[in-house]
Write a protein that holds these residues in place. Structure first.
Motif, PDB file in Angstrom:
ATOM      1  N   PRO A  10      38.094  28.348  30.529  1.00 18.27           N
ATOM      2  CA  PRO A  10      36.289  28.847  29.982  1.00 18.27           C
ATOM      3  C   PRO A  10      35.566  30.266  31.499  1.00 18.27           C
ATOM      4  CG  PRO A  10      36.474  26.644  30.079  1.00 18.27           C
ATOM      5  CD  PRO A  10      38.116  26.922  29.751  1.00 18.27           C
ATOM      6  N   VAL A  11      35.758  29.001  32.482  1.00 20.49           N
ATOM      7  CA  VAL A  11      35.394  29.704  34.109  1.00 20.49           C
ATOM      8  C   VAL A  11      36.388  30.654  34.139  1.00 20.49           C
ATOM      9  CG1 VAL A  11      34.946  28.910  36.376  1.00 20.49           C
ATOM     10  CG2 VAL A  11      34.814  27.277  34.425  1.00 20.49           C
ATOM     11  N   ALA A  12      37.416  31.345  33.956  1.00 18.59           N
ATOM     12  CA  ALA A  12      38.436  32.270  34.104  1.00 18.59           C
ATOM     13  C   ALA A  12      37.013  33.271  34.188  1.00 18.59           C
ATOM     14  CB  ALA A  12      39.871  31.996  34.790  1.00 18.59           C
ATOM     15  N   LEU A  13      37.767  32.899  32.471  1.00 13.93           N
ATOM     16  CA  LEU A  13      37.271  33.705  31.159  1.00 13.93           C
ATOM     17  C   LEU A  13      35.804  34.427  31.728  1.00 13.93           C
ATOM     18  CD1 LEU A  13      38.724  32.467  28.329  1.00 13.93           C
ATOM     19  CD2 LEU A  13      39.503  34.530  29.295  1.00 13.93           C
ATOM     20  N   ALA A  14      34.920  34.057  32.091  1.00 15.67           N
ATOM     21  CA  ALA A  14      33.536  34.037  32.427  1.00 15.67           C
ATOM     22  C   ALA A  14      33.327  35.336  33.012  1.00 15.67           C
ATOM     23  CB  ALA A  14      32.625  32.523  32.561  1.00 15.67           C
ATOM     24  N   PHE A  15      34.234  34.448  33.898  1.00 21.03           N
ATOM     25  CA  PHE A  15      34.241  35.008  35.874  1.00 21.03           C
ATOM     26  C   PHE A  15      34.478  36.418  35.217  1.00 21.03           C
ATOM     27  CE2 PHE A  15      36.384  36.081  39.631  1.00 21.03           C
ATOM     28  CZ  PHE A  15      35.384  36.431  40.834  1.00 21.03           C
ATOM     29  N   ALA A  16      35.723  36.767  35.026  1.00 19.93           N
ATOM     30  CA  ALA A  16      36.259  37.774  34.390  1.00 19.93           C
ATOM     31  C   ALA A  16      35.629  38.496  33.791  1.00 19.93           C
ATOM     32  CB  ALA A  16      37.910  38.064  33.832  1.00 19.93           C
ATOM     33  N   GLN A  17      34.419  38.184  32.705  1.00 23.88           N
ATOM     34  CA  GLN A  17      33.613  39.050  31.664  1.00 23.88           C
ATOM     35  C   GLN A  17      32.123  39.458  32.376  1.00 23.88           C
ATOM     36  OE1 GLN A  17      32.689  36.121  28.720  1.00 23.88           O
ATOM     37  NE2 GLN A  17      32.925  37.465  27.302  1.00 23.88           N
ATOM     38  N   ALA A  18      32.274  38.662  33.738  1.00 20.31           N
ATOM     39  CA  ALA A  18      30.763  38.783  34.651  1.00 20.31           C
ATOM     40  C   ALA A  18      31.624  40.312  35.947  1.00 20.31           C
ATOM     41  CB  ALA A  18      30.514  37.764  35.809  1.00 20.31           C
ATOM     42  N   LEU A  19      33.035  40.023  35.592  1.00 17.35           N
ATOM     43  CA  LEU A  19      33.036  41.433  36.702  1.00 17.35           C
ATOM     44  C   LEU A  19      33.777  42.691  35.954  1.00 17.35           C
ATOM     45  CD1 LEU A  19      36.287  39.616  38.754  1.00 17.35           C
ATOM     46  CD2 LEU A  19      34.073  40.023  39.947  1.00 17.35           C
ATOM     47  N   LEU A  20      33.981  42.630  35.274  1.00 15.29           N
ATOM     48  CA  LEU A  20      34.129  43.684  34.422  1.00 15.29           C
ATOM     49  C   LEU A  20      32.622  43.961  33.294  1.00 15.29           C
ATOM     50  CD1 LEU A  20      36.744  42.630  31.904  1.00 15.29           C
ATOM     51  CD2 LEU A  20      36.979  44.239  33.540  1.00 15.29           C
ATOM     52  N   ALA A  21      31.911  43.664  33.440  1.00 18.80           N
ATOM     53  CA  ALA A  21      30.770  43.852  32.694  1.00 18.80           C
ATOM     54  C   ALA A  21      29.850  44.506  34.196  1.00 18.80           C
ATOM     55  CB  ALA A  21      29.599  42.899  32.875  1.00 18.80           C
ATOM     56  N   ASP A  22      29.900  44.116  35.856  1.00 19.04           N
ATOM     57  CA  ASP A  22      29.443  44.363  36.603  1.00 19.04           C
ATOM     58  C   ASP A  22      29.817  46.247  36.794  1.00 19.04           C
ATOM     59  OD1 ASP A  22      28.035  43.934  39.125  1.00 19.04           O
ATOM     60  OD2 ASP A  22      29.813  43.798  40.438  1.00 19.04           O
ATOM     61  N   SER A  23      31.508  46.196  36.865  1.00 21.48           N
ATOM     62  CA  SER A  23      32.124  47.348  36.543  1.00 21.48           C
ATOM     63  C   SER A  23      31.793  48.620  35.445  1.00 21.48           C
ATOM     64  CB  SER A  23      33.180  47.634  36.484  1.00 21.48           C
ATOM     65  OG  SER A  23      33.369  46.260  37.961  1.00 21.48           O
ATOM     66  N   GLU A  24      30.335  48.068  34.762  1.00 23.25           N
ATOM     67  CA  GLU A  24      30.826  48.420  33.157  1.00 23.25           C
ATOM     68  C   GLU A  24      31.807  49.029  32.810  1.00 23.25           C
ATOM     69  OE1 GLU A  24      28.377  52.184  34.728  1.00 23.25           O
ATOM     70  OE2 GLU A  24      26.443  50.856  35.862  1.00 23.25           O
ATOM     71  N   ILE A  25      32.509  47.898  32.680  1.00 29.90           N
ATOM     72  CA  ILE A  25      33.153  48.432  31.369  1.00 29.90           C
ATOM     73  C   ILE A  25      33.955  47.133  30.223  1.00 29.90           C
ATOM     74  CG2 ILE A  25      35.899  47.800  31.513  1.00 29.90           C
ATOM     75  CD1 ILE A  25      36.420  48.151  33.977  1.00 29.90           C
ATOM     76  N   ALA A  51      38.631  48.361  26.037  1.00 26.86           N
ATOM     77  CA  ALA A  51      39.415  49.827  25.568  1.00 26.86           C
ATOM     78  C   ALA A  51      40.436  50.180  26.092  1.00 26.86           C
ATOM     79  CB  ALA A  51      38.168  50.820  25.410  1.00 26.86           C
ATOM     80  N   ASP A  52      41.816  50.990  25.392  1.00 26.63           N
ATOM     81  CA  ASP A  52      42.966  51.721  26.320  1.00 26.63           C
ATOM     82  C   ASP A  52      42.651  51.967  27.252  1.00 26.63           C
ATOM     83  OD1 ASP A  52      44.652  50.349  24.431  1.00 26.63           O
ATOM     84  OD2 ASP A  52      44.019  51.913  22.807  1.00 26.63           O
ATOM     85  N   GLU A  53      41.395  53.064  27.233  1.00 18.29           N
ATOM     86  CA  GLU A  53      41.672  54.332  28.781  1.00 18.29           C
ATOM     87  C   GLU A  53      40.840  53.435  29.998  1.00 18.29           C
ATOM     88  OE1 GLU A  53      38.002  53.997  25.026  1.00 18.29           O
ATOM     89  OE2 GLU A  53      40.091  54.385  25.717  1.00 18.29           O
ATOM     90  N   ASP A  54      40.341  52.511  29.561  1.00 16.14           N
ATOM     91  CA  ASP A  54      39.725  51.335  30.680  1.00 16.14           C
ATOM     92  C   ASP A  54      40.465  50.187  31.435  1.00 16.14           C
ATOM     93  OD1 ASP A  54      36.825  52.412  30.483  1.00 16.14           O
ATOM     94  OD2 ASP A  54      36.342  50.684  29.109  1.00 16.14           O
ATOM     95  N   ALA A  55      41.614  49.620  30.655  1.00 18.02           N
ATOM     96  CA  ALA A  55      42.983  49.322  30.751  1.00 18.02           C
ATOM     97  C   ALA A  55      43.323  48.408  32.471  1.00 18.02           C
ATOM     98  CB  ALA A  55      44.262  48.725  29.541  1.00 18.02           C
ATOM     99  N   GLU A  57      42.298  50.339  34.967  1.00 18.88           N
ATOM    100  CA  GLU A  57      40.937  49.997  36.089  1.00 18.88           C
ATOM    101  C   GLU A  57      41.046  48.497  35.997  1.00 18.88           C
ATOM    102  OE1 GLU A  57      36.466  50.936  37.036  1.00 18.88           O
ATOM    103  OE2 GLU A  57      37.529  52.015  35.340  1.00 18.88           O
ATOM    104  N   ALA A  58      40.247  47.513  34.368  1.00 15.78           N
ATOM    105  CA  ALA A  58      40.261  46.788  34.808  1.00 15.78           C
ATOM    106  C   ALA A  58      41.232  45.245  34.696  1.00 15.78           C
ATOM    107  CB  ALA A  58      40.239  46.236  32.624  1.00 15.78           C
ATOM    108  N   ARG A  59      42.572  46.060  34.460  1.00 10.95           N
ATOM    109  CA  ARG A  59      43.483  44.977  35.411  1.00 10.95           C
ATOM    110  C   ARG A  59      43.740  45.409  36.742  1.00 10.95           C
ATOM    111  NH1 ARG A  59      46.669  46.910  30.854  1.00 10.95           N
ATOM    112  NH2 ARG A  59      47.393  46.021  29.672  1.00 10.95           N
ATOM    113  N   ASP A  60      43.366  46.267  37.611  1.00 10.88           N
ATOM    114  CA  ASP A  60      43.848  46.396  38.720  1.00 10.88           C
ATOM    115  C   ASP A  60      41.987  45.213  39.440  1.00 10.88           C
ATOM    116  OD1 ASP A  60      45.458  47.699  38.773  1.00 10.88           O
ATOM    117  OD2 ASP A  60      44.155  50.227  39.053  1.00 10.88           O
ATOM    118  N   LEU A  61      41.411  45.027  38.784  1.00 16.26           N
ATOM    119  CA  LEU A  61      39.850  44.883  39.139  1.00 16.26           C
ATOM    120  C   LEU A  61      40.123  42.587  39.358  1.00 16.26           C
ATOM    121  CD1 LEU A  61      36.814  45.041  39.784  1.00 16.26           C
ATOM    122  CD2 LEU A  61      36.324  44.600  37.113  1.00 16.26           C
ATOM    123  N   LEU A  62      40.668  42.703  38.079  1.00 15.81           N
ATOM    124  CA  LEU A  62      41.256  41.458  38.052  1.00 15.81           C
ATOM    125  C   LEU A  62      41.972  40.852  38.873  1.00 15.81           C
ATOM    126  CD1 LEU A  62      41.010  41.068  34.142  1.00 15.81           C
ATOM    127  CD2 LEU A  62      39.049  40.624  35.559  1.00 15.81           C
TER     128      LEU A  62
END
Length: 72
Positions: A10-25, A51-55, A57-62
């Motif tokens: 749950p910590v890794a998932l919350a961290f990933a969600q925060a990173l994505l939200a910070d990048s407006e994904i 979303a497919d079009e953000d995948a 960028e999101a993978r690179d960010l994580l």
């Protein structure tokens, strides 16, 4: 929707969600209720999707953040 991360942590998932939200994904966390119903014993990993079009960028960010198990 594209799955970018599967995890029972749950910590890794919350961290990933925060990173994505910070990048407006925008992202969606799937299977959290199913995992809770099975007692959170780790049998059902939660899936983080974007979303497919953000995948890409999101993978690179994580990956840059050091999150192991990035899908794709």
């Amino acid at each position: 929707m594209d799955i970018i991360l599967r995890s029972n942590d749950p910590v890794a998932l919350a961290f990933a969600q925060a990173l994505l939200a910070d990048s407006e994904i925008a992202c969606v966390l799937l299977d959290q209720h199913t995992a809770a119903l099975e007692g959170s014993i780790g049998a059902i990993p939660r899936r983080l999707c974007v979303a497919d079009e953000d995948a890409s960028e999101a993978r690179d960010l994580l990956r840059a953040a050091g999150l192991a198990g990035v899908e794709g």
